[in-house]
Write an enzyme that holds these catalytic residues in place. Structure first.
Site, short mmCIF file in Angstrom:
data_model
loop_
_atom_site.label_atom_id
_atom_site.label_comp_id
_atom_site.label_asym_id
_atom_site.label_seq_id
_atom_site.Cartn_x
_atom_site.Cartn_y
_atom_site.Cartn_z
N GLU A 256 -2.29 -9.13 3.19
CA GLU A 256 -2.22 -9.08 1.73
C GLU A 256 -1.55 -10.35 1.18
O GLU A 256 -0.54 -10.81 1.73
CB GLU A 256 -1.41 -7.85 1.31
N LYS A 310 -7.47 -4.34 -6.12
CA LYS A 310 -6.68 -3.16 -5.78
C LYS A 310 -6.65 -2.18 -6.95
O LYS A 310 -6.49 -2.57 -8.10
CB LYS A 310 -5.26 -3.60 -5.42
N CYS A 359 -2.42 -2.53 1.24
CA CYS A 359 -1.06 -1.99 1.41
C CYS A 359 -0.96 -0.52 1.03
O CYS A 359 -1.35 0.36 1.79
CB CYS A 359 -0.07 -2.84 0.62
#
Length: 441
Positions: A256, A310, A359
């Site tokens: 990430e 995301k 994540c």
């Protein structure tokens, strides 16, 4: 004839003369129960066949001792310490916002919240209902934060990694505790529940067809986004990609925000496009579009770039869910909030459908439903020297086992990991027994 639970004292080594009514002893007692209910997280640092075997039984012991607690205060303090043992690390991220004083305050607040939840469960009149209440805490997700999940009890041991296994663990604890059933009925019920919750099958998951390499970086959070470090860190990543090409890899996966800036229209985007003719590249970076900033996954393939944004954002880390003006004025003055992408992003690699996860998203159950392969990118440097990444891995293992999904996890700050559905522990014991007997021969 009733079974007396003399084999389940709090501490068998406690001297008889010790005052069990002292405050110190009571604190030790509730803390010990909290440790039992958190054992999966901390035993995962010493993962082997023995710790895997005992872990769910320690959890059962903790639940039995919880039921033996007969005051609301005891329930509160057990919940308080459980909250801290599971989530003490959350406050560490405040260091990087110059809010060091919040490091001890945040765990105390979290402990207080879970203490209240446990105490509310005590208000239920019957022990069975109290245990049901404790079970249901797993479904309470404040601000969408769903990392408190009893499912981690089934990641290790003989129990099936599903709600069947979890429910049987809770029921076993209840019937061991229950004092109104005869010894032989109790043994029979516990055995029936054990074999009802037993894992009999291994789920098979698809694995990547491509020859891949997971890149692991170890850049501290206080250095990662400094302007003077961006070029040197990015150049190292390019060298890692070139190394993967030399190793004849077909796919390279970076963590990430490996490139800690907006990649679009930069020289590194051009370099990655050029390299993508030789290898498919998946990396994390920022993406700015029409005044919206996204935490994104970039996929470079045959000179083309695809960007997946995301969706599940970390409360007070990537978005401010409420009191925005107040929070920005007094606490998170320099925070830049992210915008949300689609709820589940997918892409295709070598005719395989891949689910993207960044994540926090890698621990979301929704991303495991209707998925076969997940490629996850994380930056665990936010919570360095903590148990955060172990809890993250346990949640990923639980969902991967429950839904039959493989997870390829590239990280900054902690080790990479490839997660497959849970194997039968009984097989491991059988293989170990064979090795022992063969050595003796």
């Amino acid at each position: 004839m009733k079974l007396k639970l003399n084999f389940l004292p709090y501490f068998s080594f406690i001297p008889k003369k010790l005052n069990t009514n002292s405050i110190i002893f009571k604190i030790i007692k509730v803390f010990f129960i909290a440790i039992l209910l958190s054992n999966s997280i901390y035993l995962s640092f010493f993962e082997n066949i023995f710790t895997q075997t005992i872990s769910p039984f320690l959890a059962i012991w903790g639940l039995v001792l919880l039921l033996k607690s007969k005051t609301s205060k005891q329930y509160f303090w057990i919940g308080f310490f459980v909250g801290i043992l599971w989530f003490w690390w959350i406050g560490l991220s405040s260091i990087y916002f110059n809010l060091n004083y919040l490091v001890p305050i945040i765990p105390i607040i979290i402990g207080f919240i879970y203490g209240l939840l446990f105490r509310l469960c005590y208000l239920l009149k019957f022990d069975f209902l109290r245990l049901c209440g404790i079970f249901c805490i797993s479904f309470i997700h404040p601000l969408g934060f769903d990392w408190f999940n009893w499912g981690i009890f089934t990641v290790y041991g003989f129990f099936d990694p599903s709600y069947r296994g979890i429910i049987c663990i809770f029921l076993i604890a209840y019937f061991i505790y229950e004092g109104y059933i005869s010894r032989y009925y109790k043994i029979a019920i516990v055995l029936i529940l054990f074999f009802s919750g037993f894992q009999y099958n291994e789920k098979q998951a698809q694995t990547l067809n491509l020859n891949y390499k997971l890149i692991n970086t170890n850049i501290s959070q206080d250095q990662k986004f400094l302007q003077e470090n961006l070029k040197s860190n990015s150049d190292i990543l390019i060298q890692d990609i070139l190394q993967a090409i030399n190793e004849k890899k077909e796919l390279v996966i970076l963590p990430e925000t490996a490139f800690a800036f907006d990649l679009k229209n930069t020289k590194y985007e051009l370099m990655l496009k050029e390299l993508s003719y030789k290898i498919t590249i998946i990396t994390g970076a920022f993406h700015v579009e029409k005044e919206h900033t996204y935490n994104s996954t970039y996929i470079f393939k045959k000179g083309n770039v695809y960007i997946l944004n995301k969706h599940f954002l970390v409360p007070f880390g990537e978005e401010i869910p409420f009191f925005k003006d107040l929070t920005k004025k007094y606490f998170l003055k320099n925070i830049e909030e992210f915008s949300k992408g689609p709820i589940q992003s997918k892409y295709k690699l070598d005719n395989q459908i891949i689910t993207n996860a960044i994540c926090y998203e890698a621990t979301k159950e929704q991303n495991y439903q209707n998925s076969q392969i997940i490629i996850a990118l994380s930056n665990n440097a936010w919570f360095n020297n903590s148990s955060e990444y172990k809890l993250q891995q346990l949640l990923m293992k639980f969902y991967a086992s429950k839904y039959g999904v493989s997870v390829y996890h590239a990280t900054n700050g902690k080790e990479n990991i490839v997660i497959l559905p849970k194997k039968l522990l009984s097989k491991d014991w059988k293989n170990l027994s064979k090795e022992i007997f063969n050595d003796k021969k």
